[in-house]
Each structure stands twice: as C-alpha cells, then as structure tokens.
Design a protein around this motif. Sequence first.
Motif, mmCIF file in Angstrom:
data_model
loop_
_atom_site.group_PDB
_atom_site.id
_atom_site.type_symbol
_atom_site.label_atom_id
_atom_site.label_comp_id
_atom_site.label_asym_id
_atom_site.label_seq_id
_atom_site.Cartn_x
_atom_site.Cartn_y
_atom_site.Cartn_z
ATOM 1 N N GLY A 102 0.833 -1.191 0.000
ATOM 2 C CA GLY A 102 0.000 0.000 0.000
ATOM 3 C C GLY A 102 0.866 1.238 0.000
ATOM 4 O O GLY A 102 2.070 1.185 0.280
ATOM 5 N N ALA A 103 0.269 2.362 -0.329
ATOM 6 C CA ALA A 103 0.989 3.628 -0.358
ATOM 7 C C ALA A 103 0.031 4.757 -0.043
ATOM 8 O O ALA A 103 -1.194 4.593 -0.073
ATOM 9 C CB ALA A 103 1.658 3.847 -1.723
ATOM 10 N N GLY A 104 0.599 5.903 0.262
ATOM 11 C CA GLY A 104 -0.197 7.094 0.494
ATOM 12 C C GLY A 104 0.523 8.293 -0.089
ATOM 13 O O GLY A 104 1.751 8.289 -0.250
ATOM 14 N N ILE A 105 -0.237 9.319 -0.418
ATOM 15 C CA ILE A 105 0.346 10.515 -1.021
ATOM 16 C C ILE A 105 -0.651 11.649 -0.844
ATOM 17 O O ILE A 105 -1.862 11.414 -0.695
ATOM 18 C CB ILE A 105 0.667 10.272 -2.521
ATOM 19 C CG1 ILE A 105 1.608 11.337 -3.085
ATOM 20 C CG2 ILE A 105 -0.614 10.150 -3.349
ATOM 21 C CD1 ILE A 105 2.173 10.992 -4.460
ATOM 22 N N MET A 106 -0.176 12.885 -0.838
ATOM 23 C CA MET A 106 -1.096 14.010 -0.829
ATOM 24 C C MET A 106 -1.883 13.999 -2.137
ATOM 25 O O MET A 106 -1.311 13.779 -3.209
ATOM 26 C CB MET A 106 -0.335 15.329 -0.692
ATOM 27 C CG MET A 106 0.213 15.586 0.706
ATOM 28 S SD MET A 106 -1.075 15.789 1.966
ATOM 29 C CE MET A 106 -1.772 17.380 1.488
ATOM 30 N N ARG A 107 -3.168 14.249 -2.035
ATOM 31 C CA ARG A 107 -4.020 14.226 -3.228
ATOM 32 C C ARG A 107 -3.542 15.243 -4.260
ATOM 33 O O ARG A 107 -3.579 15.002 -5.473
ATOM 34 C CB ARG A 107 -5.466 14.496 -2.814
ATOM 35 C CG ARG A 107 -6.498 14.065 -3.817
ATOM 36 C CD ARG A 107 -7.900 14.204 -3.252
ATOM 37 N NE ARG A 107 -8.316 13.052 -2.488
ATOM 38 C CZ ARG A 107 -8.956 11.999 -2.997
ATOM 39 N NH1 ARG A 107 -9.202 11.938 -4.295
ATOM 40 N NH2 ARG A 107 -9.323 11.002 -2.227
ATOM 41 N N THR A 108 -3.092 16.397 -3.782
ATOM 42 C CA THR A 108 -2.595 17.422 -4.704
ATOM 43 C C THR A 108 -1.330 16.961 -5.415
ATOM 44 O O THR A 108 -1.120 17.277 -6.592
ATOM 45 C CB THR A 108 -2.313 18.727 -3.946
ATOM 46 O OG1 THR A 108 -1.539 18.423 -2.777
ATOM 47 C CG2 THR A 108 -3.597 19.412 -3.517
ATOM 48 N N VAL A 109 -0.469 16.213 -4.722
ATOM 49 C CA VAL A 109 0.764 15.712 -5.338
ATOM 50 C C VAL A 109 0.435 14.680 -6.417
ATOM 51 O O VAL A 109 0.992 14.710 -7.520
ATOM 52 C CB VAL A 109 1.706 15.129 -4.272
ATOM 53 C CG1 VAL A 109 2.929 14.481 -4.919
ATOM 54 C CG2 VAL A 109 2.136 16.209 -3.287
ATOM 55 N N LEU A 110 -0.480 13.763 -6.109
ATOM 56 C CA LEU A 110 -0.899 12.762 -7.096
ATOM 57 C C LEU A 110 -1.499 13.439 -8.327
ATOM 58 O O LEU A 110 -1.195 13.062 -9.472
ATOM 59 C CB LEU A 110 -1.911 11.789 -6.482
ATOM 60 C CG LEU A 110 -2.491 10.735 -7.419
ATOM 61 C CD1 LEU A 110 -1.401 9.845 -8.015
ATOM 62 C CD2 LEU A 110 -3.542 9.886 -6.704
ATOM 63 N N ALA A 111 -2.335 14.454 -8.089
ATOM 64 C CA ALA A 111 -2.934 15.172 -9.216
ATOM 65 C C ALA A 111 -1.865 15.849 -10.066
ATOM 66 O O ALA A 111 -1.955 15.864 -11.306
ATOM 67 C CB ALA A 111 -3.935 16.212 -8.705
ATOM 68 N N GLY A 112 -0.836 16.383 -9.422
ATOM 69 C CA GLY A 112 0.245 17.013 -10.167
ATOM 70 C C GLY A 112 1.021 16.023 -11.013
ATOM 71 O O GLY A 112 1.386 16.306 -12.160
ATOM 72 N N ILE A 113 1.287 14.845 -10.448
ATOM 73 C CA ILE A 113 2.002 13.793 -11.188
ATOM 74 C C ILE A 113 1.201 13.385 -12.422
ATOM 75 O O ILE A 113 1.737 13.291 -13.539
ATOM 76 C CB ILE A 113 2.261 12.586 -10.274
ATOM 77 C CG1 ILE A 113 3.292 12.935 -9.190
ATOM 78 C CG2 ILE A 113 2.734 11.377 -11.095
ATOM 79 C CD1 ILE A 113 3.422 11.884 -8.105
ATOM 80 N N LEU A 114 -0.098 13.133 -12.225
ATOM 81 C CA LEU A 114 -0.938 12.719 -13.352
ATOM 82 C C LEU A 114 -1.143 13.860 -14.348
ATOM 83 O O LEU A 114 -1.232 13.628 -15.559
ATOM 84 C CB LEU A 114 -2.283 12.211 -12.833
ATOM 85 C CG LEU A 114 -2.255 10.832 -12.166
ATOM 86 C CD1 LEU A 114 -3.580 10.542 -11.475
ATOM 87 C CD2 LEU A 114 -1.942 9.740 -13.186
ATOM 88 N N GLY A 115 -1.219 15.088 -13.836
ATOM 89 C CA GLY A 115 -1.376 16.236 -14.734
ATOM 90 C C GLY A 115 -0.175 16.393 -15.661
ATOM 91 O O GLY A 115 -0.325 16.624 -16.872
#
Length: 377
Positions: A102-115
Amino acid sequence: MALVNKVLVIGGGIGGMCAAIMLRRQGVEVDLLEVNPQWAPDGAGITISGPTLRALREIGVVEEVLRRGGSWSAVDICDANGQLNVTVPTAPTVGAEDLPGGAGIMRTVLAGILGNATQQAGANVRLGLNFEKIEQDESGAEVLFTDGSRGRYELVIGADGVNSAVRRLVVPDFAGSAFTGQGSWRAVVPRVRENSTIYMGKTTKAGMNPISATECYLFVLDKRDGTDFIPPEEWPSTLAGLLEEFGGAIGEFRARLLDGSVSHHRVLYRPLAGHMIEAPWHKGRIVLLGDAVHATTPHLASGAGMAVEGAIVLAQELSRRHSVEGALTAYAGRHYDRARLVVNASCRMGLLEQHGGSREEHTRVMVEAQQALRRPL
C-alpha cells in the motif's frame, strides 16, 4: 486504424487524466476539459492500495508516486494509546508482487504527477471551461463549450465526478448519491511509524497512513445523522472531540487541535455518499467513467483505484473491438463487478461500524474484497 480518432474527456480528475493518457498512447487525439481553472483538487492524503499501484504502473507513474509518497508492506494494529497489538503483513497483488502492499500521497501531489503525465502524453488540456450542450448522431457528438467554441468528437467520456453533469445525458432519471450515515475526517500529521497504523478505541477507530518520508494523514470516520453543514472553523474542535479516548501520537495531535496550533486549513471534513449505477454506462457516443457511475466510501481505499482501472479497461476495449458500441458495452461488462464489489463491501463495512456490528464480519468483508481486488483485471 483506431476505432476513434478524436475524444473529449470531461473532467480532469484521476479517472479523466488516466483515460487521456491511455488513449494518447494509442494515438487518439484527446481534448481534456476541466472546469476548475487551477486544476487542483481539495483533499489531504489519499491511500493507494496494492491493486491501485498495479494500475498506476500501467499508466506509467507508479515510480514517481512511490518516490514522492509514502509506502508500507504491513499494517500495525494498536490500542488507543499506540501500544502495538499485532502487525499484519499486506498480501501481494497478482502481477505486482514487487510493489509495496500500500501507499499514500497528498491528493494534490498525485494530481500534479498525473497532470504532468497527461500533458506529456500530448492531450490538449482546456482549463476553466465546461460544456454547454452535447448533441450526438450515429458517428459522434457535437459539443458546445461555455466559451462559445465548438468541437466534434467520435466519443465523449464523462469523468466529471460524483455530481456529474454528463451523467444527466446518459442516466437522466438518476436521483443522486445516497448519504451513508458517516462523515470522514482527515488531517496531515507527523509520521511516527514505518507502517500503516490502525488505532482501536472503544468507540472510535482512527488510522495513520504515511504520505511522505516525514508525514502521515490521520483519518477518522464518525456516525452522522445527516449532511448538515459544519463550519470549517469548527472542524478542529469537532475532530478533537472524536479523538477524546486516544493517547500517544493521536493524543498529542488532539492537544494541538484544542490549543489552536492546528488551524482548520489543516483539517478536512466531508460527509460520505455513494452510488452504483447499473449498466449500460453509455448512450450512443457518450460514456461515463469513475465516480460518475460508481462512487464509494473510503473503507477499501479503492475509489480512485476503480477510476484508474476503469480508464485502463475503457482504453483497452476501444483498441480491441470492431465497433464503438461493442467497446463501450464490453468496458462496462468487464469493469462492473469489481466496481460493485468495492461499493457494496465499503457500504457494508460502514453500516457495521455505525451500528456496532460484528467485528468478525467487518474483517471478513474487508479481507474477501481485498483478495478479489488483488486478482488480475
């Protein structure tokens, strides 16, 4: 030759971005429409299950997610004061045995990676814009945008979330998501343990999941009579009340909530709702994806994962079928049971938590669902 050459994705969230990335990989021209001019989601941390990590590897971003987030391969079960009772290893995911459990990340960071991945894939991202009208015929759809411009597409993907506007064109009689009787509280706190950790109080369960090398997010679910508005400035004191029985690291954070050193900007509350829409998920050349068709509570940490998996399956079916109708039918046929499993199991776990139900049943529902999700798509 591609089944579709030009696609409009409405909604720049996790599912929409993943669909755009997968379709660009096939050479499809993609416009991605996002009403938020900042293209930034609200939220604290997000938990990413093993199967979701597997799906993010298919998208091509798992290495960066793991580098910038936090991960674990076991869950520590502790008492309310942080005393360790048992450590439970996470089971491996089929086809992703080398990835963490499992993993966790800030939602904003994940959105930035995918963006970034969406733009690097070559999608045309249009921010601060929505659609005004969609009119379709046998070969595609004509879309009028809120800035007065128009576009013609062979497929429109509605990935615009739980309150989807595109959904009204596909399922006009849908009454809306149902409140589940629980609210979700989240806050970013210092990381104190290597593993994901569950703290078991007598009446409340809290958890901490790593989201970076130094931070976790704290999550608590509570029973609510309704979706009454709670002013954000009251969030710290309300959360502190829920954490009254906890000591240790949670007790220290609670003290900071009470003395005002944690502002409401570091706490997030939202009432939980969910729905599962029966197939078909398309009408002509308009198809729904992610929360627009299957919104879930966070009990299995798989809501975002289902959106990612849905994007992968939709793109795969569009690449292998001989007709758009056949591809859209096959997409729902392949993805429906996994999405329904997540929605139904999460809902059942929530009901058991609200009504003091059997802990044995709660564990069984969770374990059986997780086992099923670890199987191949």
